[in-house]
Design a protein around this motif. Sequence first.
Motif, PDB file in Angstrom:
ATOM      1  N   ASP A  90       0.832  -1.209   0.000  1.00 34.34           N
ATOM      2  CA  ASP A  90       0.000   0.000   0.000  1.00 34.34           C
ATOM      3  C   ASP A  90       0.863   1.253   0.000  1.00 34.34           C
ATOM      4  O   ASP A  90       0.541   2.236  -0.672  1.00 34.34           O
ATOM      5  CB  ASP A  90      -0.943   0.026   1.208  1.00 34.34           C
ATOM      6  CG  ASP A  90      -2.079  -0.978   1.102  1.00 34.34           C
ATOM      7  OD1 ASP A  90      -2.408  -1.399  -0.031  1.00 34.34           O
ATOM      8  OD2 ASP A  90      -2.633  -1.331   2.154  1.00 34.34           O
ATOM      9  N   GLU A  91       1.951   1.222   0.764  1.00 33.56           N
ATOM     10  CA  GLU A  91       2.862   2.363   0.798  1.00 33.56           C
ATOM     11  C   GLU A  91       3.453   2.607  -0.591  1.00 33.56           C
ATOM     12  O   GLU A  91       3.528   3.748  -1.056  1.00 33.56           O
ATOM     13  CB  GLU A  91       4.001   2.125   1.798  1.00 33.56           C
ATOM     14  CG  GLU A  91       3.569   2.173   3.230  1.00 33.56           C
ATOM     15  CD  GLU A  91       4.671   1.734   4.180  1.00 33.56           C
ATOM     16  OE1 GLU A  91       5.683   1.149   3.731  1.00 33.56           O
ATOM     17  OE2 GLU A  91       4.518   1.981   5.388  1.00 33.56           O
ATOM     18  N   ARG A  92       3.874   1.536  -1.233  1.00 34.49           N
ATOM     19  CA  ARG A  92       4.444   1.652  -2.584  1.00 34.49           C
ATOM     20  C   ARG A  92       3.393   2.183  -3.559  1.00 34.49           C
ATOM     21  O   ARG A  92       3.696   3.005  -4.407  1.00 34.49           O
ATOM     22  CB  ARG A  92       4.975   0.298  -3.082  1.00 34.49           C
ATOM     23  CG  ARG A  92       6.239  -0.112  -2.431  1.00 34.49           C
ATOM     24  CD  ARG A  92       7.363   0.762  -2.907  1.00 34.49           C
ATOM     25  NE  ARG A  92       8.614   0.181  -2.465  1.00 34.49           N
ATOM     26  CZ  ARG A  92       9.737   0.819  -2.476  1.00 34.49           C
ATOM     27  NH1 ARG A  92       9.805   2.043  -2.910  1.00 34.49           N
ATOM     28  NH2 ARG A  92      10.814   0.242  -2.043  1.00 34.49           N
ATOM     29  N   ARG A  93       2.187   1.693  -3.426  1.00 33.28           N
ATOM     30  CA  ARG A  93       1.100   2.151  -4.304  1.00 33.28           C
ATOM     31  C   ARG A  93       0.898   3.658  -4.132  1.00 33.28           C
ATOM     32  O   ARG A  93       0.781   4.391  -5.118  1.00 33.28           O
ATOM     33  CB  ARG A  93      -0.180   1.377  -3.983  1.00 33.28           C
ATOM     34  CG  ARG A  93      -1.338   1.706  -4.888  1.00 33.28           C
ATOM     35  CD  ARG A  93      -2.547   0.812  -4.519  1.00 33.28           C
ATOM     36  NE  ARG A  93      -3.728   1.240  -5.182  1.00 33.28           N
ATOM     37  CZ  ARG A  93      -4.071   0.935  -6.419  1.00 33.28           C
ATOM     38  NH1 ARG A  93      -3.284   0.178  -7.148  1.00 33.28           N
ATOM     39  NH2 ARG A  93      -5.189   1.386  -6.943  1.00 33.28           N
ATOM     40  N   GLU A  94       0.857   4.127  -2.892  1.00 32.74           N
ATOM     41  CA  GLU A  94       0.716   5.562  -2.623  1.00 32.74           C
ATOM     42  C   GLU A  94       1.891   6.344  -3.194  1.00 32.74           C
ATOM     43  O   GLU A  94       1.720   7.411  -3.775  1.00 32.74           O
ATOM     44  CB  GLU A  94       0.573   5.828  -1.121  1.00 32.74           C
ATOM     45  CG  GLU A  94      -0.766   5.458  -0.541  1.00 32.74           C
ATOM     46  CD  GLU A  94      -1.902   6.319  -1.050  1.00 32.74           C
ATOM     47  OE1 GLU A  94      -1.769   7.567  -1.095  1.00 32.74           O
ATOM     48  OE2 GLU A  94      -2.946   5.742  -1.418  1.00 32.74           O
ATOM     49  N   THR A  95       3.091   5.825  -3.023  1.00 32.21           N
ATOM     50  CA  THR A  95       4.286   6.472  -3.568  1.00 32.21           C
ATOM     51  C   THR A  95       4.208   6.547  -5.080  1.00 32.21           C
ATOM     52  O   THR A  95       4.496   7.590  -5.675  1.00 32.21           O
ATOM     53  CB  THR A  95       5.563   5.706  -3.147  1.00 32.21           C
ATOM     54  OG1 THR A  95       5.661   5.740  -1.723  1.00 32.21           O
ATOM     55  CG2 THR A  95       6.814   6.309  -3.766  1.00 32.21           C
ATOM     56  N   VAL A  96       3.807   5.457  -5.707  1.00 29.54           N
ATOM     57  CA  VAL A  96       3.689   5.443  -7.168  1.00 29.54           C
ATOM     58  C   VAL A  96       2.644   6.459  -7.619  1.00 29.54           C
ATOM     59  O   VAL A  96       2.873   7.211  -8.577  1.00 29.54           O
ATOM     60  CB  VAL A  96       3.354   4.026  -7.695  1.00 29.54           C
ATOM     61  CG1 VAL A  96       2.958   4.057  -9.159  1.00 29.54           C
ATOM     62  CG2 VAL A  96       4.533   3.091  -7.479  1.00 29.54           C
TER      63      VAL A  96
END
Length: 188
Positions: free
Chosen positions: A14-20
């Motif tokens: 989820d963190e990576r998704r938000e970052t992306v």
Amino acid sequence: MTRSSTGRQLSTADERRETVLRTAIGTFAARGYYGTTTAEVAKAAGISQAYIYRLFPDKETLFVAVIEHCSRQMREAFADAAARATSCEPTRVLHALGEAYARLVVDKNLLLVLIQATCAASEPAIRDAIRSAYAREVEYVRAVSGASEDDVQEFFARGFLCNAMIAMGADEVDAPWARTLLKGIRHY
């Protein structure tokens, strides 16, 4: 694990998704839907292109998620502004919402993504996403402000004009046409 802007706990994916999503806003704002590759988004996010495809099956799905992310940012800004409005009178509420939008688009990327999404609306999924985003915004503004249909239309028309003027840097032009179109438009 960290918390999202909505306060929920995020996993690493989820963190990576938000970052992306945050990174993709800037990438798509600069080059548009058609001019941006997933490789560019991955590079800007500091992850592999393969990981982008683990999070989003294709570029179109990523762009739709970016539109939805921008829409959430607008709704959050509008909700905060409505809560702080100095009066329940529709004109005051609309003024507060306009002020919130003007502050939100100090970073031009959000408004450029919205413009880019409108330009790419010949793609059915993107058209559906941008329509849904504006439908939510219009209905929220109508509900929270209690403004008339004409006043809500004027609010959004002024917002579209604001987007165009900011995108083209009209505030840097000292000419009668620019002064005319910028009159009454708040920007920072």
